[in-house]
Motif scaffolding. Structure first.
Motif, short mmCIF file in Angstrom:
data_model
loop_
_atom_site.label_atom_id
_atom_site.label_comp_id
_atom_site.label_asym_id
_atom_site.label_seq_id
_atom_site.Cartn_x
_atom_site.Cartn_y
_atom_site.Cartn_z
N LEU A 278 0.59 -1.21 -0.04
CA LEU A 278 -0.12 -0.10 0.07
C LEU A 278 0.87 1.17 -0.10
CD1 LEU A 278 -2.75 1.74 0.55
CD2 LEU A 278 -2.38 1.26 2.82
N HIS A 279 1.77 1.30 1.03
CA HIS A 279 2.64 2.66 1.05
C HIS A 279 3.39 2.93 -0.21
CE1 HIS A 279 2.23 2.09 5.72
NE2 HIS A 279 1.28 2.66 5.13
N ALA A 280 3.97 1.75 -0.76
CA ALA A 280 4.86 1.98 -1.89
C ALA A 280 4.08 2.74 -2.90
CB ALA A 280 5.20 0.62 -2.39
N HIS A 281 2.81 2.40 -3.34
CA HIS A 281 1.78 2.54 -4.25
C HIS A 281 1.29 4.20 -3.95
CE1 HIS A 281 1.60 -0.31 -7.29
NE2 HIS A 281 1.63 -1.39 -6.44
N LEU A 282 1.18 4.44 -2.73
CA LEU A 282 0.69 5.47 -2.03
C LEU A 282 1.79 6.75 -2.33
CD1 LEU A 282 -1.54 5.07 1.07
CD2 LEU A 282 -2.23 5.31 -1.55
N ARG A 283 3.05 6.27 -2.28
CA ARG A 283 4.10 7.32 -2.16
C ARG A 283 4.38 7.59 -3.74
NH1 ARG A 283 6.28 4.32 2.34
NH2 ARG A 283 7.33 2.77 0.67
N GLN A 284 4.28 6.79 -4.68
CA GLN A 284 4.16 6.84 -6.06
C GLN A 284 3.02 8.05 -6.32
OE1 GLN A 284 4.87 3.56 -8.77
NE2 GLN A 284 5.21 2.51 -7.08
N ALA A 285 1.81 7.58 -5.90
CA ALA A 285 0.95 8.48 -6.06
C ALA A 285 0.95 9.90 -5.49
CB ALA A 285 -0.48 8.02 -5.43
N GLU A 286 1.74 9.96 -4.45
CA GLU A 286 1.79 11.40 -3.84
C GLU A 286 2.77 12.26 -4.75
OE1 GLU A 286 1.85 13.21 0.00
OE2 GLU A 286 0.23 12.82 -1.39
N GLN A 287 3.85 11.65 -5.31
CA GLN A 287 4.58 12.50 -6.10
C GLN A 287 3.77 13.03 -7.38
OE1 GLN A 287 7.67 13.41 -4.96
NE2 GLN A 287 7.09 12.36 -3.30
N LEU A 288 3.17 11.91 -7.92
CA LEU A 288 2.24 12.57 -9.18
C LEU A 288 1.13 13.57 -8.88
CD1 LEU A 288 1.55 8.96 -10.43
CD2 LEU A 288 2.82 10.79 -11.82
N LEU A 289 0.36 13.51 -7.50
CA LEU A 289 -0.46 14.41 -7.13
C LEU A 289 0.09 15.76 -6.69
CD1 LEU A 289 -2.83 11.61 -5.40
CD2 LEU A 289 -3.18 12.76 -7.53
N ILE A 290 1.29 15.55 -5.96
CA ILE A 290 1.77 17.06 -5.41
C ILE A 290 1.97 17.87 -6.76
CG2 ILE A 290 3.97 17.67 -4.68
CD1 ILE A 290 3.83 15.39 -2.66
N ARG A 291 2.61 17.24 -7.98
CA ARG A 291 2.89 17.85 -9.16
C ARG A 291 1.63 18.68 -9.60
NH1 ARG A 291 6.38 19.38 -12.35
NH2 ARG A 291 6.19 19.23 -14.70
N ARG B 159 -5.12 19.84 3.78
CA ARG B 159 -5.49 19.50 2.31
C ARG B 159 -6.60 19.71 1.92
NH1 ARG B 159 -1.50 14.13 0.51
NH2 ARG B 159 0.29 15.00 1.74
N TYR B 160 -7.52 19.43 2.87
CA TYR B 160 -9.16 19.73 2.65
C TYR B 160 -9.37 21.09 2.34
CZ TYR B 160 -14.02 20.45 3.37
OH TYR B 160 -15.17 20.92 3.21
N ASP B 161 -8.67 22.20 3.65
CA ASP B 161 -8.72 23.61 3.43
C ASP B 161 -8.20 24.02 1.95
OD1 ASP B 161 -9.77 23.46 6.03
OD2 ASP B 161 -7.72 24.02 6.64
N ARG B 162 -7.10 23.54 1.20
CA ARG B 162 -6.93 23.99 0.03
C ARG B 162 -8.05 23.50 -0.80
NH1 ARG B 162 -1.38 24.44 -0.98
NH2 ARG B 162 -2.10 25.26 -2.95
N PRO C 11 -3.57 24.37 -8.72
CA PRO C 11 -4.14 24.41 -7.25
C PRO C 11 -5.43 24.21 -6.94
CG PRO C 11 -2.47 26.20 -7.33
CD PRO C 11 -3.13 25.69 -8.81
N SER C 12 -6.56 24.59 -8.02
CA SER C 12 -7.94 24.46 -7.87
C SER C 12 -8.22 22.87 -8.42
CB SER C 12 -8.62 25.37 -8.76
OG SER C 12 -8.34 25.18 -10.38
N HIS C 13 -7.37 21.97 -8.90
CA HIS C 13 -7.97 20.58 -9.39
C HIS C 13 -8.65 19.88 -8.26
CE1 HIS C 13 -8.12 17.05 -11.73
NE2 HIS C 13 -8.10 18.06 -12.91
N ASP C 14 -9.79 19.84 -8.21
CA ASP C 14 -10.57 19.23 -7.13
C ASP C 14 -10.14 17.84 -6.97
OD1 ASP C 14 -11.79 18.83 -9.37
OD2 ASP C 14 -13.73 18.15 -8.33
N ALA C 15 -10.28 16.95 -7.99
CA ALA C 15 -10.03 15.57 -7.95
C ALA C 15 -8.50 15.39 -7.45
CB ALA C 15 -10.15 15.07 -9.46
N ALA C 16 -7.51 16.15 -7.73
CA ALA C 16 -6.27 15.74 -7.28
C ALA C 16 -6.02 15.92 -5.55
CB ALA C 16 -5.13 16.90 -8.03
N TRP C 17 -6.87 16.83 -5.17
CA TRP C 17 -6.64 17.28 -3.73
C TRP C 17 -7.74 16.17 -3.03
CZ3 TRP C 17 -3.47 19.83 -1.37
CH2 TRP C 17 -3.10 21.11 -2.10
#
Length: 315
Positions: A111-124, A156-159, A130-136
Motif C-alpha cells: 500500500l505505502h509503496a503505491h501511495l508514495r508514487q501517487a503522492e509524487q504525481l498528485l503533488i505535481r 489538504r482539505y482546506d486547500r 491548485p484548484s483541481h478538485d480531484a487531485a486534492w
C-alpha cells in the motif's frame, strides 16, 4: 404501488445511475486519452471531477498507458491525477478494506509503496493547478493511507475547500480521516459532518455526512449497544434534520454520489424502525443501489432487498 415482492432486484451498476461511467470505462480500455481529455475539458464548471477520475482509476491495467501519457506530457494535470488515483487504487487493493489489525506487514508495505508514487504525481498536479478538485481529493486518501496525521489532512482539505467549499467527495474523504479508526475522534467527526450539512445549500448531498458518521459510530458498537445507540433521541433528531435538508428535500440534487447518499438514510431509518422515511428513500432510489452502506449490513443485495421490502410493506 407495486407490492414489494414484485420489485426488481437492486441494481449496483454505477452506469445505471450515471451512464457516462460506461463510456469512461470503454475509453480507458481502448485506450483513447484524446477522447477522455476532450470529455474532461467540456465538463461544466463545478462538476465533481473526482467521479470521472475514480471511474478511470478502476480500469484494470490502465496504469501502463497512463504512465506513457505522463511521460510524454509531464504537465498534464488530468493525466497526473488519474495515474495518481490509479496508484492509490492498486495500493488499496493490496491492503484491502480490512481493519488495520487484520492487514499484514507485507500488505501495508505494498500500500505505502503505491501511495508514495501517487503522492509524487498528485503533488505535481496540485502545484500546476491548485484548484483541481480531484487531485486534492486523492491527496486526502494518500494522507490517510500514509498516516500523515489530522493536521495535514485538514490542510489538504482546506486547500480543496478554498476553491470548492462544498465538495461532497472531498468531505467524505476527510470524514473518514476524522473517525477514531484513523486516529480522529467522534466529536471531530460529528462536528465536521454537521458543519458540512449547515454550510451547504438545502437539497445538497452534503447532509449525507451526518448519516455516514452515525453509521460509522453504529458499526463501532456491538450487540445491544447498537440498538440503544439508534434509540437515542438526539441521534434520531440529527438524522431527520439532515435527511430533510438533503435526501428528503424536494430539491434534492442528484449529483454524483446521490445513490449512496439516499442509501445511507434508507439504511439508518430502516435500522431505527422509521419505515415511513425509509420507504420514501427507497421509492426515490427505485432499484438503484451502491455497495455501501449495504455491505455494512451483510450481503449487499440481500440487505437492500430485505430492508426495502420491509419499509415498503409498512411505510
Amino acid at each position: 404501488m407495486s407490492h414489494p415482492s414484485s420489485l426488481p432486484p437492486p441494481d449496483f451498476e454505477l452506469a445505471s445511475a450515471f451512464p457516462e461511467a460506461a463510456w469512461l470505462r470503454q475509453a480507458a480500455a481502448a485506450p483513447d486519452w484524446a477522447a477522455i481529455r476532450q470529455y474532461a475539458d467540456t465538463l461544466p464548471h463545478g462538476t465533481d471531477r473526482s467521479f470521472a477520475v475514480r471511474v478511470l482509476s478502476e480500469v484494470p491495467g490502465s496504469e501502463g498507458w497512463l504512465r506513457e501519457v505522463v511521460a510524454a506530457a509531464p504537465d498534464d494535470v488530468l493525466a497526473l491525477t488519474v495515474l495518481g488515483a490509479r496508484e492509490v487504487h492498486i495500493g488499496w487493493d493490496i491492503r484491502t478494506s480490512a481493519r488495520a489489525q487484520q492487514v499484514s506487514r507485507e500488505q501495508f508495505a505494498g500500500l505505502h509503496a503505491h501511495l508514495r508514487q501517487a503522492e509524487q504525481l498528485l503533488i505535481r498536479a496540485t502545484a500546476l493547478d491548485p484548484s483541481h478538485d480531484a487531485a486534492w481529493v486523492e491527496r486526502l486518501t494518500t494522507a490517510m493511507g500514509l498516516q500523515l496525521g489530522q493536521n495535514e489532512a485538514r490542510r489538504r482539505y482546506d486547500r480543496l475547500a478554498r476553491h470548492h467549499p462544498h465538495h461532497f467527495s472531498g468531505q467524505r474523504r476527510l470524514l473518514q480521516q476524522l473517525c477514531p479508526k484513523w486516529s480522529g475522534s467522534w466529536e471531530a467527526a460529528h462536528d465536521f459532518a454537521r458543519a458540512c450539512l449547515l454550510g451547504a445549500p438545502e437539497g445538497a448531498l452534503n447532509g449525507c455526512l451526518v448519516a455516514e458518521v452515525h453509521m460509522e459510530r453504529w458499526l463501532d458498537l456491538r450487540g445491544q449497544e447498537r440498538e440503544e445507540y439508534l434509540r437515542q433521541g438526539h441521534v434520531r433528531a440529527e438524522l431527520v434534520e439532515a435527511a430533510e435538508r438533503s435526501a428528503l428535500h424536494p430539491g434534492f440534487h442528484r449529483g454524483y454520489g446521490w445513490v449512496s447518499a439516499q442509501g445511507y438514510f434508507a439504511a439508518l431509518f430502516s435500522l431505527m424502525g422509521d419505515t415511513a422515511r425509509a420507504a420514501v428513500c427507497f421509492r426515490r432510489l427505485g432499484n438503484l443501489a451502491s455497495e455501501y452502506p449495504w455491505r455494512y449490513l451483510g450481503d449487499p443485495s440481500d440487505a437492500y432487498t430485505r430492508h426495502r421490502d420491509t419499509a415498503l410493506a409498512r411505510g
